[in-house]
Design a protein around this motif. Structure first.
Motif, PDB file in Angstrom:
ATOM      1  N   MET A 183      39.166  36.751  18.580  1.00 55.48           N
ATOM      2  CA  MET A 183      40.289  37.877  19.204  1.00 55.48           C
ATOM      3  C   MET A 183      40.224  37.899  20.473  1.00 55.48           C
ATOM      4  SD  MET A 183      39.676  40.447  15.909  1.00 55.48           S
ATOM      5  CE  MET A 183      40.678  41.619  16.543  1.00 55.48           C
ATOM      6  N   THR A 184      39.172  37.634  21.085  1.00 51.75           N
ATOM      7  CA  THR A 184      38.907  37.916  22.547  1.00 51.75           C
ATOM      8  C   THR A 184      39.492  36.814  23.337  1.00 51.75           C
ATOM      9  OG1 THR A 184      36.597  37.085  22.628  1.00 51.75           O
ATOM     10  CG2 THR A 184      36.998  39.402  22.153  1.00 51.75           C
TER      11      THR A 184
ATOM     12  N   GLN B 190      45.089  41.047  34.390  1.00 47.62           N
ATOM     13  CA  GLN B 190      44.995  39.951  35.146  1.00 47.62           C
ATOM     14  C   GLN B 190      45.107  40.421  36.394  1.00 47.62           C
ATOM     15  OE1 GLN B 190      46.737  35.996  35.256  1.00 47.62           O
ATOM     16  NE2 GLN B 190      45.288  35.082  36.413  1.00 47.62           N
ATOM     17  N   SER B 191      44.033  40.660  37.099  1.00 46.60           N
ATOM     18  CA  SER B 191      44.017  41.126  38.681  1.00 46.60           C
ATOM     19  C   SER B 191      44.220  40.075  39.619  1.00 46.60           C
ATOM     20  CB  SER B 191      42.550  41.904  39.117  1.00 46.60           C
ATOM     21  OG  SER B 191      42.124  42.806  38.046  1.00 46.60           O
ATOM     22  N   PRO B 192      44.717  40.378  40.781  1.00 41.22           N
ATOM     23  CA  PRO B 192      45.008  39.293  41.942  1.00 41.22           C
ATOM     24  C   PRO B 192      43.718  38.464  42.274  1.00 41.22           C
ATOM     25  CG  PRO B 192      45.799  41.426  42.479  1.00 41.22           C
ATOM     26  CD  PRO B 192      45.350  41.686  41.374  1.00 41.22           C
ATOM     27  N   GLY B 193      43.720  37.111  42.104  1.00 40.45           N
ATOM     28  CA  GLY B 193      42.591  36.354  42.463  1.00 40.45           C
ATOM     29  C   GLY B 193      41.393  36.302  41.217  1.00 40.45           C
ATOM     30  N   LYS B 194      42.056  36.918  40.204  1.00 43.50           N
ATOM     31  CA  LYS B 194      41.112  36.682  39.290  1.00 43.50           C
ATOM     32  C   LYS B 194      41.635  36.137  38.111  1.00 43.50           C
ATOM     33  CE  LYS B 194      38.211  40.863  40.244  1.00 43.50           C
ATOM     34  NZ  LYS B 194      37.498  42.140  39.888  1.00 43.50           N
ATOM     35  N   GLU B 195      40.774  35.647  36.851  1.00 39.39           N
ATOM     36  CA  GLU B 195      41.162  34.979  35.757  1.00 39.39           C
ATOM     37  C   GLU B 195      41.838  36.294  34.821  1.00 39.39           C
ATOM     38  OE1 GLU B 195      38.684  30.826  35.779  1.00 39.39           O
ATOM     39  OE2 GLU B 195      38.566  32.638  34.063  1.00 39.39           O
ATOM     40  N   ARG B 196      42.626  35.589  33.895  1.00 43.52           N
ATOM     41  CA  ARG B 196      42.765  36.701  32.918  1.00 43.52           C
ATOM     42  C   ARG B 196      41.840  37.251  32.048  1.00 43.52           C
ATOM     43  NH1 ARG B 196      46.833  34.051  28.822  1.00 43.52           N
ATOM     44  NH2 ARG B 196      44.892  33.052  28.327  1.00 43.52           N
ATOM     45  N   GLU B 197      41.702  38.374  31.726  1.00 45.97           N
ATOM     46  CA  GLU B 197      40.563  38.847  30.881  1.00 45.97           C
ATOM     47  C   GLU B 197      41.054  39.691  29.680  1.00 45.97           C
ATOM     48  OE1 GLU B 197      37.572  41.317  33.073  1.00 45.97           O
ATOM     49  OE2 GLU B 197      39.413  42.833  33.507  1.00 45.97           O
ATOM     50  N   PHE B 198      40.031  39.694  28.603  1.00 45.10           N
ATOM     51  CA  PHE B 198      40.464  40.234  27.323  1.00 45.10           C
ATOM     52  C   PHE B 198      40.256  41.861  27.743  1.00 45.10           C
ATOM     53  CE2 PHE B 198      40.738  41.322  23.170  1.00 45.10           C
ATOM     54  CZ  PHE B 198      39.461  42.361  22.907  1.00 45.10           C
ATOM     55  N   VAL B 199      41.080  42.524  26.991  1.00 48.46           N
ATOM     56  CA  VAL B 199      40.872  44.145  27.152  1.00 48.46           C
ATOM     57  C   VAL B 199      40.618  44.677  25.747  1.00 48.46           C
ATOM     58  CG1 VAL B 199      42.086  46.248  27.765  1.00 48.46           C
ATOM     59  CG2 VAL B 199      42.535  44.225  29.059  1.00 48.46           C
TER      60      VAL B 199
ATOM     61  N   ILE C 215      39.029  46.050  15.207  1.00 48.99           N
ATOM     62  CA  ILE C 215      39.176  46.286  16.161  1.00 48.99           C
ATOM     63  C   ILE C 215      38.147  45.897  17.465  1.00 48.99           C
ATOM     64  CG2 ILE C 215      39.783  48.108  18.116  1.00 48.99           C
ATOM     65  CD1 ILE C 215      41.287  49.539  15.962  1.00 48.99           C
ATOM     66  N   VAL C 216      38.443  45.208  18.450  1.00 49.92           N
ATOM     67  CA  VAL C 216      37.593  44.821  19.497  1.00 49.92           C
ATOM     68  C   VAL C 216      37.860  45.361  20.932  1.00 49.92           C
ATOM     69  CG1 VAL C 216      36.225  42.733  20.380  1.00 49.92           C
ATOM     70  CG2 VAL C 216      36.978  42.714  18.021  1.00 49.92           C
ATOM     71  N   TYR C 217      36.836  45.830  21.888  1.00 46.95           N
ATOM     72  CA  TYR C 217      37.190  46.179  22.952  1.00 46.95           C
ATOM     73  C   TYR C 217      36.161  45.493  23.816  1.00 46.95           C
ATOM     74  CZ  TYR C 217      39.480  50.172  21.057  1.00 46.95           C
ATOM     75  OH  TYR C 217      40.242  51.032  20.299  1.00 46.95           O
ATOM     76  N   ALA C 218      36.650  45.247  25.196  1.00 46.09           N
ATOM     77  CA  ALA C 218      35.889  44.606  26.118  1.00 46.09           C
ATOM     78  C   ALA C 218      34.969  45.658  26.651  1.00 46.09           C
ATOM     79  CB  ALA C 218      36.798  44.193  27.424  1.00 46.09           C
ATOM     80  N   ASN C 219      33.779  45.338  27.094  1.00 41.21           N
ATOM     81  CA  ASN C 219      32.622  46.199  27.456  1.00 41.21           C
ATOM     82  C   ASN C 219      33.213  47.144  28.544  1.00 41.21           C
ATOM     83  OD1 ASN C 219      30.858  45.382  25.563  1.00 41.21           O
ATOM     84  ND2 ASN C 219      29.878  43.983  26.865  1.00 41.21           N
TER      85      ASN C 219
ATOM     86  N   ALA D  45      45.460  45.988  37.516  1.00 41.20           N
ATOM     87  CA  ALA D  45      45.938  44.795  37.101  1.00 41.20           C
ATOM     88  C   ALA D  45      47.122  44.612  36.260  1.00 41.20           C
ATOM     89  CB  ALA D  45      44.772  44.063  36.058  1.00 41.20           C
ATOM     90  N   VAL D  46      47.758  43.557  36.094  1.00 42.76           N
ATOM     91  CA  VAL D  46      48.976  43.243  35.376  1.00 42.76           C
ATOM     92  C   VAL D  46      48.331  43.110  33.775  1.00 42.76           C
ATOM     93  CG1 VAL D  46      50.899  41.949  34.629  1.00 42.76           C
ATOM     94  CG2 VAL D  46      50.334  42.387  37.051  1.00 42.76           C
ATOM     95  N   TYR D  47      48.998  44.151  32.911  1.00 41.62           N
ATOM     96  CA  TYR D  47      48.534  44.037  31.571  1.00 41.62           C
ATOM     97  C   TYR D  47      49.635  43.195  30.815  1.00 41.62           C
ATOM     98  CZ  TYR D  47      44.641  47.267  32.479  1.00 41.62           C
ATOM     99  OH  TYR D  47      43.560  47.870  33.091  1.00 41.62           O
ATOM    100  N   TYR D  48      49.081  42.513  29.565  1.00 45.21           N
ATOM    101  CA  TYR D  48      49.778  41.674  28.982  1.00 45.21           C
ATOM    102  C   TYR D  48      49.538  42.027  27.472  1.00 45.21           C
ATOM    103  CZ  TYR D  48      50.562  38.743  33.207  1.00 45.21           C
ATOM    104  OH  TYR D  48      50.911  38.179  34.372  1.00 45.21           O
ATOM    105  N   CYS D  49      50.571  42.083  26.746  1.00 49.75           N
ATOM    106  CA  CYS D  49      50.426  42.114  25.306  1.00 49.75           C
ATOM    107  C   CYS D  49      50.522  40.779  24.790  1.00 49.75           C
ATOM    108  CB  CYS D  49      51.044  43.274  24.583  1.00 49.75           C
ATOM    109  SG  CYS D  49      52.830  42.784  24.498  1.00 49.75           S
ATOM    110  N   ALA D  50      49.813  40.413  23.663  1.00 49.11           N
ATOM    111  CA  ALA D  50      49.776  39.269  22.990  1.00 49.11           C
ATOM    112  C   ALA D  50      49.659  39.269  21.495  1.00 49.11           C
ATOM    113  CB  ALA D  50      48.732  38.439  23.592  1.00 49.11           C
ATOM    114  N   ALA D  51      50.136  38.381  20.673  1.00 53.10           N
ATOM    115  CA  ALA D  51      50.415  38.529  19.287  1.00 53.10           C
ATOM    116  C   ALA D  51      49.827  37.024  18.965  1.00 53.10           C
ATOM    117  CB  ALA D  51      51.841  38.814  18.973  1.00 53.10           C
TER     118      ALA D  51
END
Length: 125
Positions: free
Chosen positions: A106-107, A38-47, A57-61, A91-97
């Motif tokens: 998954m995204t 999540q970057s300032p002023g933006k919504e959280r996005e999948f990586v 395994i899936v990646y964001a474009n 951005a701030v990077y978050y891990c999730a499970a």
């Protein structure tokens, strides 16, 4: 399950960083593990995400070809190797499970049950 993310920092464009996520109270192989940002002023996005038990395994474009998600079952961690970093990766990077996450979801952050506290990545040009 508590998730601890680490490895963030400040780098120059083109540099690399490796983030690590360590779950306490669970084993990574049992969970679908994802990275979001999540970057300032933006919504959280999948990586990126890796399905439980060695599945998809899936990646964001925007990160395909630059980022690699991997599991280290011996260390019980999930890592995100980030190469050729760009300022827009800041951005701030978050891990999730999560358990029993359908591959097609998954995204979606709402599919995950546990979240870490986040680690800041700053890329300057």
């Amino acid at each position: 399950v508590q998730l601890q993310a680490s490895g963030g920092g400040s780098v120059q464009a083109g540099d690399s960083l490796r983030l690590s996520c360590a779950p306490s109270g669970g084993t990574v192989r049992s969970y679908t593990m994802g990275w979001f940002r999540q970057s300032p002023g933006k919504e959280r996005e999948f990586v990126a995400a890796t399905k439980s038990n060695g599945g998809s395994i899936v990646y964001a474009n925007p990160v395909k070809g630059r980022f690699t998600i991997s599991r280290d079952n011996a260390k019980n961690t999930v890592d995100l190797q980030m190469n050729n970093l760009k300022p827009e990766d800041t951005a701030v990077y978050y891990c999730a499970a999560g358990r029993t996450i359908i591959t097609s979801t998954m995204t979606n952050g709402e599919s995950y049950h546990y979240w870490g506290q986040g680690t800041l990545v700053t890329v300057s040009s």
